[in-house]
Structures are given as C-alpha cells and as structure tokens.
Design a protein around this motif. Structure first.
Motif, short mmCIF file in Angstrom:
data_model
loop_
_atom_site.label_atom_id
_atom_site.label_comp_id
_atom_site.label_asym_id
_atom_site.label_seq_id
_atom_site.Cartn_x
_atom_site.Cartn_y
_atom_site.Cartn_z
N THR A 146 0.83 -1.20 0.00
CA THR A 146 0.00 0.00 0.00
C THR A 146 0.87 1.25 0.00
N VAL A 158 0.91 4.14 -2.83
CA VAL A 158 0.69 5.55 -2.50
C VAL A 158 1.84 6.40 -3.03
N VAL A 209 -5.43 4.11 0.25
CA VAL A 209 -4.57 4.63 -0.83
C VAL A 209 -4.90 6.09 -1.12
N GLY A 230 -3.81 8.17 1.82
CA GLY A 230 -2.36 8.25 1.87
C GLY A 230 -1.81 9.22 0.84
N GLU A 231 -2.36 9.18 -0.38
CA GLU A 231 -1.90 10.11 -1.42
C GLU A 231 -2.16 11.56 -1.01
#
Length: 724
Positions: A377, A381, A655, A658-659
């Motif tokens: 993950t 990201v 995701v 996180g981005e």
C-alpha cells in the motif's frame, strides 16, 4: 450557450474558484470599508477647549529647508518637547479677552497638569481670531475650529491608531488578493488538467484554439461576476464586525466606525474579484487552447509536460528575483529586511516561485517523504503521488502558501523582536532601574552608582534632502552612565561625552569620531556637536546620546542603579523602595524592568498576522477540498481497476487518503524550505548590522497549520473515496 451549458455541467469543479473569489472580495470589501474610515475619519468636537473659539498652543514642529531637485523645500518633524506658551505671551493674550488654561488632568512634557516644564502647553482665548494672530505672530500656533483637537490628549494617540489600522487593513487586503489569485489560478489549472480529453474532443469536433480559450474565459467571467457580487454583500455584512474587533483589540480608536456613504471599496473589490478570476484562468485557457485533437484518443497514466516552458521560465525568474532581491538587500540595506513591510511581502516572491516550480519538485520530495511508507500500500501511494504530478502539486500548493506565510511572517517578527530584546539586555549593567523618579534620592544610598537619563530626540538633515529624527537619551553624569551601561561601541569612547559632543550610531550619514554634525535638539534649538563615539547600527534601537545640557526640555525619567562591590543588593533594593516611596517613582530590578519593557511584536502587528494566517488557512481549506473532490471524482476508472485487482474498499480508501497526506507533506516540506530561506535572510541582516543573531521559528504555529491542512485533507479524501 456552450459556456452556460459547461457551467451547468461543471459547477462542482468551479465551486472552489467561486468560493475563493467570493471570500476574497468579501474580505477586500470589509478591508476597503475599514480603510475608508481611516482615510476620512469623522469630525470630532474638541475636548480640552470646547468652549474657547481660539486656542493658542506652543510650537510643536521643527521646520527646516532642504534640497529638493533644483530648488529647496521646507520639511517638518514633530518636536520631542514642544514649546510652552510663555508668560509674556500669556500676559499679552489676557489683554484681548478671557484666557482659559489647559483643562485639569491633561499632561504636558514634564508630566505636570496642563503644562510643560516652563509653562502651560496651550490656552483657550475668547477673542477675535484676527486679533489673536496679530499678537501671537510666529511665537506659537493659533488653532480654530476642528484644529483645536490638536491639543487634546487623545489626538496623537488616535492618529497613531489610525495609521496602525491603515497598515493592518492594507496588508491584509494585499495578502488576500495574492492568495485569492494563487488559489483561483491553481483551481483553473487543475480543471484544465482534468478536462484534457474534453478539450481534445472539442478540437476534434472542429473547435478552434480561440474558441476553447473563450469557453474557459467565459466560465471565469461568469464565476467572477457572480462571486464578486456575493462577496460585496458578504463584505458589507462583515465590515462592522471587523471594526468592532479592531476597536476591541486596541488597534483602532474607540470611535472608529464604518463610513456610511462610501462606494469606492465596493467598486475596487468587485472589479478586483473579476480581474482575479480572469487572471487565474488566463494561463489555464492558453494551455487549454494548445491541446490537440489527438489527445482525445489517448489517456496517459503518467503526467507528462507538466511544466511548460513558459511556467518554467516564470518560476525560475521569480526564484532568481526573490533570491537576488534578498542578496541585494543584504549587501546594501540589511536594515530593510528587518522592517515589517519587507518581511511581509518578501516571502510572496519565493512562495510563488516554489508553487510555479512545484511540478518539478514533486517527484524528489515524494520519494523523500514517502520512503518510510511500508508495504504494498505504501509503495502504491508513493508511486501514485509521484506519477500524478499535477494532482500532487495542486494539493501541495495551498499547504505551501499557509506554512510558508506562517513560518516566514511569525518567524521574522519573532527573530527581530528577540534581537531587540537581546540588545536591550546587553546594553544595561544596572541592578535596579527607577522610572519616573529623580536620581537625587538614590544618590544618598551608600555603595551604589547612580546614573539618571532623560528621553529626548535629536534631528539632522541627511543627504541634504531629508530631516531625520533620532531618539536619544540625555545623561546627567557621563562617568556614572558609562559604568551602568554596556553600549555596543564600534569606535571612540562614551566617557568622552560632554556638553559639546554626541554619541551616534552607524545609521547616521556622518558617523566618524571627530566629525562635527549640525543637529537640532528636542526643543528645536540648533547646535553643532562633535562625535566622540559610534555605536553599532543593530536593529535600530541603538539611539544617540547627549548630556543633560542638550536634553532640549527633557526631564529625567529613568535612573539606573548599580550595586558596588561589598554592598548588599537586597538592602539596596529596600533602601531604594524607601527613598522613592510616595514620590511616584517605580523601583524594579533590572530583570523586572527588562521584562516589562522588552521589545516585542506590537498588538496591531500580531492582529494583522492573525488575520493574514486566518485568510491563508481558509483559502487552503477551500483549495484542498475543491482539488481533492475534483481529483477523486475523476479517478473512477482507476479506483475500479484497483478493486478489480483485488483491493478491498478499505484499502482503496487508505490509498486515496495516503496520497492526500503525502501531497500535504510535500507542501509542508516546500513551505518549510521557503521559510528557511526567508529567516536566513533576516538572520544575515542581523549579523550584518552587528545585532544579536538568534532565529526564532514558530514551530507550534507551523505544526498547527500543517495539522489543520492534513486533517482537512484526510476528511475530504476519505469522504470522496467513500462516495466512489
């Protein structure tokens, strides 16, 4: 018709730009109404001499001739110690009619009720003004009508408050315009990036580049006009609240109010809002017009061409300009970097440069901040954030602005205030400081060195064209004063000071030991004094020093007491308390006096910075929310592909979240970098001026701004991902 149809379809994408412009216009309208109140304050009735038709006041200005171009001009400065109305003139005025002295409770230069050390400062005269002018001549000022307020106790205080309010409102309005252009341009640029396929299809259907540009500019005009109208209404509603806050914060006078019949703030704010929308969309529209029809047939997974040549040139030009201006100031006028106007506007060049070059910096910064992300993950990201450069840069931009403004403005103000405090602490060797008391009472105490001094000023013509005031202190005993102080002397010796000499600092045009300088004293009396010592320029608080003979009407207002070897400090303190009991003098230890008089950021400056940071945070929230919502809504295919590859809904949300947080971290890193450059400039200026260097970084505020941006990004990203 196409523009209206596009607006109906794309209203959600343009919502961020609409709110940004509306809010910006609202703030500018409120600030403009406040500025109008400072520029044209309401007429107020005189207080001290309300019943006297004519007021005679002592001369309070020094006027001299200076060179201006091919000829000369007369310039004036307020005297530190205005002249009194002398007894001879009073006797002549009494022959004209009843004379009313200053009202009880007013304070003159010496702290006496209604007068100065040599007489009253002003009197009311019940006589024809022509007769009064004939008697007074040029010996005093003759005031009538509203001008009588010039001798009211609140006149100078209110004038200073209006200047402070004007500076605060002007700065806030300027920052609002800067941030609103920034956010609007960023929003339109990201809209164009998301609509590449749409514009390519329009080109394939036969639309010319000009028609595509006109489509976007038409959207911008529609957004600008409607948002500006809404913003004007918002500003009119919020202006009274702004004025109340200025009054409650002690920035504006208690009578300060929003003017009734004034329309120019609405015009300025409205047309500025429309211009901001057009300016923000202009570059994006030019880019949209260059999209070719072939782009409709392909969809790139990796952003390419994210930094066009024009943007690259502009970004590097702004970076070179910001760094070059900083270096030039350091080499020529480092004192300018310590001024509020400079360290408020200087960061904007570097902020804009960093934002323009952000797509170039995204990938290396993402690799840096994303290196610690674990597992598949984390890898996804990190790679998504690095490849989707436009999206990451668009999210990072408002965070960059907020963090850089918070760090640069508060850091510069704190660094300068810290240097001033360190200077004040270094300048004194005293153990006790007595304010508003005479040194005579302290001299009777055994085992101490006592030095009294008076607050005054000296005036000098510099470069033949400017009359410059320098705050000064007049000392009563030079030898004692030298033993209780530690002045930053770079040449000469303070102990050589006498009635025919002066101590200056490096800021003076003439600052060589042995030179003679023509000056005017605090009461306007001209003298020629020889320079016996030169002090470091420092932060600007290292003033001039003269003897009591050149005090120009100033009286002792501070007594420095140093405890000698063998004497008991506690006993000396108790003796000082007894000596000054009931006299009005205040006895404090040097530490207590320094704490009470420590130079710091003024109230109106703190309020101004709070307003600026509040505006930046709100705009950051608008931009973050709008960008993340647009970006997530355009990622339907990508997110469905993740689900088809086996990712759960929770993993998809992680995701996306996180981005968003990585993009915020990129903005924080870039903002901290801009802050570091700006604070390095301030520290360099302090070093060049021989002032104490100690950089103050407002980590709590920076962390708070970064945390607020991260929290908002997390909430919006999680909500948008859940909706997919």
């Amino acid at each position: 018709m196409l523009t209206l149809s596009s607006l109906r379809t794309r209203w959600a994408a343009l919502l961020g730009a609409f709110v940004a412009v509306a809010l910006g216009v609202g703030v500018m309208t409120a600030m403009g109404l406040g500025l109008a109140a400072t520029l044209d304050p309401p007429a107020r009735a005189p207080e001290r001499f309300a019943s006297s038709p004519v007021v005679v006041a002592g001369i309070d200005t020094l006027t001299v001739e200076v060179r201006r171009g091919p000829g000369t001009a007369r310039v004036s400065q307020k005297l530190a110690h205005p002249h009194p109305v002398d007894e001879r003139l009073l006797a002549e005025l009494r022959k004209l009619g009843p004379v009313t002295p200053g009202a009880a409770g007013t304070t003159g230069a010496a702290g006496t009720t209604g007068g100065t050390s040599a007489g009253v400062d002003a009197v009311g005269v019940d006589a024809p003004v022509a007769d009064v002018r004939a008697v007074v001549g040029d010996r005093a000022r003759v005031l009538t009508g509203d001008a009588r307020r010039q001798v009211d106790p609140s006149y100078e205080r209110d004038a200073e408050a209006l200047v402070a309010a004007n500076a605060l409102l002007g700065t806030a309005a300027g920052v609002t315009a800067f941030v609103s252009v920034f956010v609007t341009a960023s929003t339109f640029a990201f809209v164009v990036a998301l609509r590449r396929r749409e514009f390519g299809l329009l080109r394939m259907a036969g639309a010319t580049p000009g028609q595509v540009r006109r489509l976007l500019l038409g959207e911008a005009v529609a957004v600008g006009v409607v948002a500006s109208g809404a913003g004007c209404g918002l500003g009119a509603w919020g202006a009274p609240s702004l004025v109340r806050e200025l009054v409650a914060g002690g920035v504006a006078p208690t009578w300060f109010a929003v003017p009734g019949a004034v329309v120019w703030p609405y015009h300025v704010a409205f047309w500025t809002g429309v211009s901001v929308a057009l300016a923000g969309a202009w570059v994006a529209a030019r880019r949209a017009g260059r999209i070719g029809p072939a782009e409709a047939l392909r969809e790139a997974s990796v952003d390419t061409g994210v930094l066009p040549r024009s943007r690259r040139v502009i970004g590097f030009a702004l970076l070179a300009g910001g760094l070059g201006l900083l270096a030039w100031k350091l080499g020529t006028e480092p004192a300018d970097l310590l001024k509020r106007k400079t360290y408020t506007t200087q960061p904007m060049l570097l902020i804009t440069a960093a934002a323009a070059l952000a797509p170039l910096l995204v990938r290396p910064v993402v690799r840096l901040v994303g290196a610690a992300l674990p597992g598949a993950t984390g890898l996804l990201v990190r790679e998504n954030a690095a490849t989707s450069v436009r999206r990451t840069a668009a999210v990072a931009a408002p965070v960059l602005v907020t963090v850089a403004l918070a760090g640069s403005l508060l850091g510069a103000a704190g660094t300068v205030a810290g240097a001033k405090s360190a200077e004040a602490e270094t300048r004194t060797r005293a153990d006790f400081v007595v304010t508003d008391g005479s040194e005579d009472r302290a001299e009777s105490i055994a085992g101490v060195t006592v030095a009294g001094s008076a607050s005054t000023a000296v005036y000098a013509v510099e470069e033949g064209s400017a009359l410059v005031r320098s705050d000064a202190r007049a000392v009563t005993d030079v030898a004692a004063f030298a033993s209780v102080t530690r002045l930053p002397v770079v040449a000469g010796d303070v102990r050589d000071l006498d009635d025919r000499s002066i101590v200056v600092n490096e800021e003076w045009e003439r600052h060589e030991v042995g030179q003679t300088v023509p000056v005017w004293l605090g009461d306007g009396r001209p003298v020629r004094l020889r320079i016996v010592a030169v002090l470091a320029r420092g932060t600007g608080d290292n003033g001039a020093y003269v003897t009591a003979a050149n005090a120009g009407g100033g009286v002792v207002d501070r007594v420095d007491v140093r405890v000698g070897p063998g004497a008991d400090r506690t006993a000396v303190g108790a003796a000082l308390e007894r000596a000054f009991e009931g006299t009005g003098g205040t006895v404090r230890s040097a530490e207590e006096w320094l704490a009470a008089n420590r130079p710091g950021t003024k109230a109106h400056t703190r309020l101004g910075f709070a307003v600026v940071l509040g505006i930046a945070l709100v705009y950051a929230g608008i931009s973050l929310a709008g960008t993340l919502l647009m970006a997530t809504s355009a990622r339907g295919t990508e997110l469905r592909s993740l689900r088809l590859a086996g990712a759960t809904r929770g993993q998809v949300r992680v995701v996306v979240l996180g981005e968003a947080l990585v993009a915020v971290a990129v903005g924080v890193v870039l903002g901290v970098a801009v802050t570091a450059v700006n604070l390095a400039g301030v520290a360099g200026a302090l070093g060049a001026l021989s002032a104490p260097v100690g950089v103050v970084v407002p980590w709590e505020v920076v962390a708070g701004c970064a945390g607020a941006c991260a929290a908002l990004a997390a909430v919006v990203a999680a909500g948008a991902a859940r909706a997919r």
